[in-house]
Write a protein that holds these residues in place. Structure first.
Motif, PDB file in Angstrom:
ATOM      1  N   THR B  32       0.852  -1.174   0.000  1.00  0.00           N
ATOM      2  CA  THR B  32       0.000   0.000   0.000  1.00  0.00           C
ATOM      3  C   THR B  32       0.896   1.235   0.000  1.00  0.00           C
ATOM      4  N   ALA B  33       0.694   2.107  -0.969  1.00  0.00           N
ATOM      5  CA  ALA B  33       1.515   3.318  -1.047  1.00  0.00           C
ATOM      6  C   ALA B  33       0.739   4.497  -0.483  1.00  0.00           C
ATOM      7  N   LEU B  34       1.431   5.339   0.309  1.00  0.00           N
ATOM      8  CA  LEU B  34       0.831   6.583   0.781  1.00  0.00           C
ATOM      9  C   LEU B  34       1.515   7.726   0.037  1.00  0.00           C
ATOM     10  N   ILE B  35       0.722   8.500  -0.686  1.00  0.00           N
ATOM     11  CA  ILE B  35       1.313   9.628  -1.411  1.00  0.00           C
ATOM     12  C   ILE B  35       0.611  10.929  -1.025  1.00  0.00           C
ATOM     13  N   GLY B  36       1.246  12.026  -1.401  1.00  0.00           N
ATOM     14  CA  GLY B  36       0.669  13.336  -1.085  1.00  0.00           C
ATOM     15  C   GLY B  36       1.787  14.334  -0.869  1.00  0.00           C
ATOM     16  N   PRO B  37       1.440  15.614  -0.953  1.00  0.00           N
ATOM     17  CA  PRO B  37       2.469  16.645  -0.818  1.00  0.00           C
ATOM     18  C   PRO B  37       3.084  16.672   0.578  1.00  0.00           C
ATOM     19  N   SER B  38       4.213  17.312   0.672  1.00  0.00           N
ATOM     20  CA  SER B  38       4.936  17.394   1.931  1.00  0.00           C
ATOM     21  C   SER B  38       4.067  17.996   3.027  1.00  0.00           C
ATOM     22  N   GLY B  39       4.107  17.378   4.204  1.00  0.00           N
ATOM     23  CA  GLY B  39       3.374  17.919   5.338  1.00  0.00           C
ATOM     24  C   GLY B  39       1.925  17.489   5.409  1.00  0.00           C
ATOM     25  N   CYS B  40       1.514  16.568   4.539  1.00  0.00           N
ATOM     26  CA  CYS B  40       0.101  16.176   4.534  1.00  0.00           C
ATOM     27  C   CYS B  40      -0.207  15.104   5.569  1.00  0.00           C
ATOM     28  N   GLY B  41       0.818  14.556   6.204  1.00  0.00           N
ATOM     29  CA  GLY B  41       0.554  13.605   7.283  1.00  0.00           C
ATOM     30  C   GLY B  41       0.881  12.148   6.986  1.00  0.00           C
ATOM     31  N   LYS B  42       1.627  11.903   5.917  1.00  0.00           N
ATOM     32  CA  LYS B  42       1.953  10.518   5.571  1.00  0.00           C
ATOM     33  C   LYS B  42       2.800   9.848   6.653  1.00  0.00           C
ATOM     34  N   SER B  43       3.881  10.529   7.009  1.00  0.00           N
ATOM     35  CA  SER B  43       4.750   9.948   8.052  1.00  0.00           C
ATOM     36  C   SER B  43       4.003   9.821   9.362  1.00  0.00           C
ATOM     37  N   THR B  44       3.172  10.796   9.633  1.00  0.00           N
ATOM     38  CA  THR B  44       2.400  10.769  10.869  1.00  0.00           C
ATOM     39  C   THR B  44       1.516   9.529  10.920  1.00  0.00           C
ATOM     40  N   LEU B  45       0.848   9.239   9.814  1.00  0.00           N
ATOM     41  CA  LEU B  45      -0.003   8.051   9.778  1.00  0.00           C
ATOM     42  C   LEU B  45       0.850   6.794   9.949  1.00  0.00           C
ATOM     43  N   LEU B  46       1.968   6.761   9.228  1.00  0.00           N
ATOM     44  CA  LEU B  46       2.836   5.584   9.297  1.00  0.00           C
ATOM     45  C   LEU B  46       3.295   5.340  10.730  1.00  0.00           C
ATOM     46  N   LYS B  47       3.695   6.433  11.383  1.00  0.00           N
ATOM     47  CA  LYS B  47       4.211   6.284  12.747  1.00  0.00           C
ATOM     48  C   LYS B  47       3.112   5.952  13.746  1.00  0.00           C
ATOM     49  N   SER B  48       1.859   6.202  13.370  1.00  0.00           N
ATOM     50  CA  SER B  48       0.777   5.788  14.265  1.00  0.00           C
ATOM     51  C   SER B  48       0.606   4.276  14.216  1.00  0.00           C
ATOM     52  N   LEU B  49       0.996   3.686  13.079  1.00  0.00           N
ATOM     53  CA  LEU B  49       0.736   2.257  12.914  1.00  0.00           C
ATOM     54  C   LEU B  49       1.633   1.396  13.791  1.00  0.00           C
ATOM     55  N   ASN B  50       2.810   1.913  14.181  1.00  0.00           N
ATOM     56  CA  ASN B  50       3.612   1.160  15.160  1.00  0.00           C
ATOM     57  C   ASN B  50       3.861   1.977  16.429  1.00  0.00           C
ATOM     58  N   ARG B  51       3.032   2.974  16.596  1.00  0.00           N
ATOM     59  CA  ARG B  51       3.048   3.792  17.808  1.00  0.00           C
ATOM     60  C   ARG B  51       4.373   4.491  18.064  1.00  0.00           C
ATOM     61  N   MET B  52       5.120   4.808  17.027  1.00  0.00           N
ATOM     62  CA  MET B  52       6.322   5.608  17.240  1.00  0.00           C
ATOM     63  C   MET B  52       5.932   7.035  17.607  1.00  0.00           C
ATOM     64  N   ASN B  53       4.669   7.371  17.342  1.00  0.00           N
ATOM     65  CA  ASN B  53       4.181   8.691  17.740  1.00  0.00           C
ATOM     66  C   ASN B  53       4.127   8.875  19.242  1.00  0.00           C
ATOM     67  N   ASP B  54       4.154   7.756  19.965  1.00  0.00           N
ATOM     68  CA  ASP B  54       4.152   7.863  21.430  1.00  0.00           C
ATOM     69  C   ASP B  54       5.323   8.701  21.926  1.00  0.00           C
ATOM     70  N   LEU B  55       6.402   8.737  21.121  1.00  0.00           N
ATOM     71  CA  LEU B  55       7.590   9.478  21.551  1.00  0.00           C
ATOM     72  C   LEU B  55       7.386  10.985  21.477  1.00  0.00           C
ATOM     73  N   VAL B  56       6.419  11.404  20.660  1.00  0.00           N
ATOM     74  CA  VAL B  56       6.223  12.839  20.474  1.00  0.00           C
ATOM     75  C   VAL B  56       5.381  13.381  21.610  1.00  0.00           C
ATOM     76  N   THR B 201       5.892   7.369  -0.267  1.00  0.00           N
ATOM     77  CA  THR B 201       6.804   7.763  -1.335  1.00  0.00           C
ATOM     78  C   THR B 201       6.390   9.082  -1.968  1.00  0.00           C
ATOM     79  N   HIS B 202       7.403   9.821  -2.405  1.00  0.00           N
ATOM     80  CA  HIS B 202       7.154  11.049  -3.146  1.00  0.00           C
ATOM     81  C   HIS B 202       7.292  10.804  -4.636  1.00  0.00           C
ATOM     82  N   ASN B 203       7.634   9.575  -4.955  1.00  0.00           N
ATOM     83  CA  ASN B 203       7.938   9.247  -6.334  1.00  0.00           C
ATOM     84  C   ASN B 203       6.739   8.520  -6.949  1.00  0.00           C
ATOM     85  N   MET B 204       6.016   9.244  -7.824  1.00  0.00           N
ATOM     86  CA  MET B 204       4.795   8.678  -8.420  1.00  0.00           C
ATOM     87  C   MET B 204       5.093   7.392  -9.177  1.00  0.00           C
TER      88      MET B 204
END
Ligand SMILES: Nc1ncnc2c1ncn2[C@@H]1O[C@H](COP(=O)(O)OP(=O)(O)OP(=O)(O)O)[C@@H](O)[C@H]1O
Ligand SMILES: [Mg+2]
Lengths: 283, 249
Positions: B32-56, B201-204
């Motif tokens: 499954t690819a997550l795409i979208g412009p910078s700052g749209c929340g892709k990494s945020t969603l990814l980090k929610s999936l293994n709870r790395m966001n707990d560190l923030v 990815t940022h690469n279409m």
């Protein structure tokens, strides 16, 4: 005009820099000119490895003091290093922010306390404590080690803490992402990455322990014999010099300067290994 | 079969809402690819999936994320979750230790001590990550001495060594040259047989080449989600079309 000023300033800077270099060079010359002839008069071997220090009988063996310095330094490291490193880890990775601030300022305060105050604390608190708990007169290898262990804590803690803080967060996150606990990530990914910095802190602390004089003199007992056990008194290279410098003359005086030469070599070796460490870290 | 289901996920960094009502089903054994412009929340969603966001600090979530129907923000042990949901970071982050120890770190964490077993895992993970032939003679050498591309594949191997079920990759090839990129892509396609993969990815072209499903994000919202082919040939939403044709972002 500007050029002229610039040149003048360069000379001023150079002169300022030269002051410290000159000081080191002068100290070296003083030590070696006064110390080395005495050492050769006594005999290098008899000076370094002679076990009797009896100036009145013209016996100048500093082996007990070399052993004494090694003992108390090793003891200080044994006492100070584990506590220091664990404190640094705690401060860098475990402690709540409010506590961090308190610890940080108490540690810099600790670094600023004059050694005679440490010595006084040792005399009033540690000496009786050790006398009552372990026997003996209380002024001993053990007492000096514990006190020195305390005194080198600020050095070890602040250097180690800085190097732990400097470890990229990505190592820690990499550990967590593999399912490691906070503790495991800290101890197995962050700490190894900081090890050369931590080691530098330990070596620096060691330099401090070898050179410390006042506090040691106040709690070590100062007998110029090789201590038989941990509760026996001990004399170090530094205290040997300071205790007798005031009244010594002739060869006795020069033998004390010879002691300083040996001490100087100790410190030199420690500093060299430190700079080697730093170079290794840069690679 | 859905491996991960995200339902009505809202995520806040303090008072800033970074994800808005995300609902998304991530199928097993697919990419499954997550795409979208910078700052749209892709990494945020990814980090929610293994709870790395707990560190923030100050990060708060509402809604639910389930792994095999089990709520990952519920009773699940977070270390166990991260063992099941592995992660490869954007910047390769090998530990400052030997190649072998890097790979063995995870299994050791989870209690494997036997030398033979570890040897076995190390070799298999490195083979799976298509880097075994390049490093087999220097397993005891420091991992930081490898090239960037090799380091990234090492990190993939390291993630595989704990036998995860899901592999999250955050722009894993953004720091790599085309050849290393191709290798990582090939690898991802090979790995999906055994693992569920989510890749940012940022690469279409990369999304088209390797993913089965694509989700398009914009300003914290998921605009469109579906078969990659469809998203890229006939997107339903105008914003998706604008983005993939390069009209903004
Ligand atoms: N730790 C944080 N604290 C506060 N805000 C954050 C934090 N991390 C991310 N954000 C904000 O959340 C939003 C989403 O960030 P995120 O990193 O998920 O974007 P992204 O889609 O991965 O972008 P990129 O493609 O640049 O990596 C951004 O507006 C960002 O500023
Ligand atoms: Mg990102």
């Amino acid at each position: 005009m500007i050029n002229w000023k610039e040149k003048l300033m360069k000379v001023v800077f150079l002169a300022a820099a030269c002051v410290s270099i000159a000081a080191v060079v002068l100290i070296c010359i003083f030590l070696f000119v006064n110390g080395v002839p005495a050492i050769s008069e006594i005999g290098v071997f008899r000076f370094l490895f002679g076990t009797k220090w009896k100036p009145a009988n013209h016996l100048y063996g500093i082996w007990p003091m070399i052993v004494g310095s090694v003992y108390v330094t090793a003891g200080a490291l044994l006492a100070g290093v584990p506590v220091g490193i664990l404190t640094a880890v705690y401060m860098a990775r475990f402690c709540p922010r409010w506590l961090y601030r308190i610890m940080k300022s108490s540690i810099s305060l600790m670094a600023g306390i004059p050694s005679v105050v440490y010595g006084f604390f040792g005399l009033v608190v540690l000496v009786p404590f050790i006398r009552e708990t372990f026997g003996g007169r209380g002024m001993s290898v053990l007492t000096a080690s514990v006190l020195l262990g305390l005194m080198i804590l600020p050095t070890i803690i602040s250097v180690s803490e800085t190097s732990i803080q400097a470890v990229p967060q990505s190592y820690y996150e990499g550990g967590l992402a593999l399912g490691a606990s906070h503790e495991r990530s800290v101890f197995y990914t962050v700490l190894p990455a900081a090890k050369s910095g931590i080691f530098a802190g330990v070596v620096l602390g060691m330099g401090r322990a070898v050179g410390e004089t006042m506090a040691v003199m106040m709690v070590a007992g100062n007998q110029a014999v090789i201590p038989r056990n941990l509760t026996a008194g001990v004399r170090t290279l530094t205290t040997n010099i300071v205790m007798e410098m005031g009244y010594s003359t002739d060869l006795h005086r020069e033998a004390l300067i010879g002691t300083a030469v040996v001490l100087f070599l100790f410190i030199l070796i420690i500093n060299l290994s430190l700079s080697m460490l730093k170079r290794k870290e840069k690679e | 079969m859905d491996k991960i289901t995200v339902e009505k996920l809202d995520l806040f960094y303090g008072s800033f809402q970074a994800l808005k009502e995300i609902t998304l089903n991530i199928p097993a054994n697919e990419i499954t690819a997550l795409i979208g412009p910078s700052g749209c929340g892709k990494s945020t969603l990814l980090k929610s999936l293994n709870r790395m966001n707990d560190l923030v600090e100050g990060c708060r979530i509402e809604g639910s994320i389930r792994l095999d129907r089990e709520d990952i923000y519920g009773d699940m042990d977070v270390n166990l979750l991260r063992k099941r949901v592995g992660m490869v970071f954007q910047k390769p982050n090998p530990f400052p230790m030997s190649i072998y120890d890097n790979i063995a770190f995870g299994p050791r964490t989870h209690g494997i001590r036997s030398k033979a077993k570890l040897d076995n895992i190390v070799e298999r993970s490195l083979r799976d990550a298509a880097i075994w032939d390049e490093v087999k003679d220097r397993l005891k050498k420091p991992a930081l001495g490898m090239s960037g591309g090799q380091q990234q594949r090492l990190c993939i191997a390291r993630a595989l060594a704990v036998a995860p079920e899901v592999l999250l990759m955050d722009e894993p090839t953004s720091a790599l040259d085309p050849i290393s990129t191709a290798k990582v892509e090939e690898l991802a396609m090979e790995l999906k047989k055994q693992y569920t993969i989510v890749i940012v990815t940022h690469n279409m072209q990369q999304a088209v080449r390797i993913s089965d499903k694509t989700a398009f994000f914009l300003l914290g919202e998921m605009i469109e989600f579906g078969e990659t082919e469809k998203i890229f040939s006939m997107p339903e939403n105008k914003k998706t079309e604008d983005y993939i044709t390069g009209r903004f972002g």
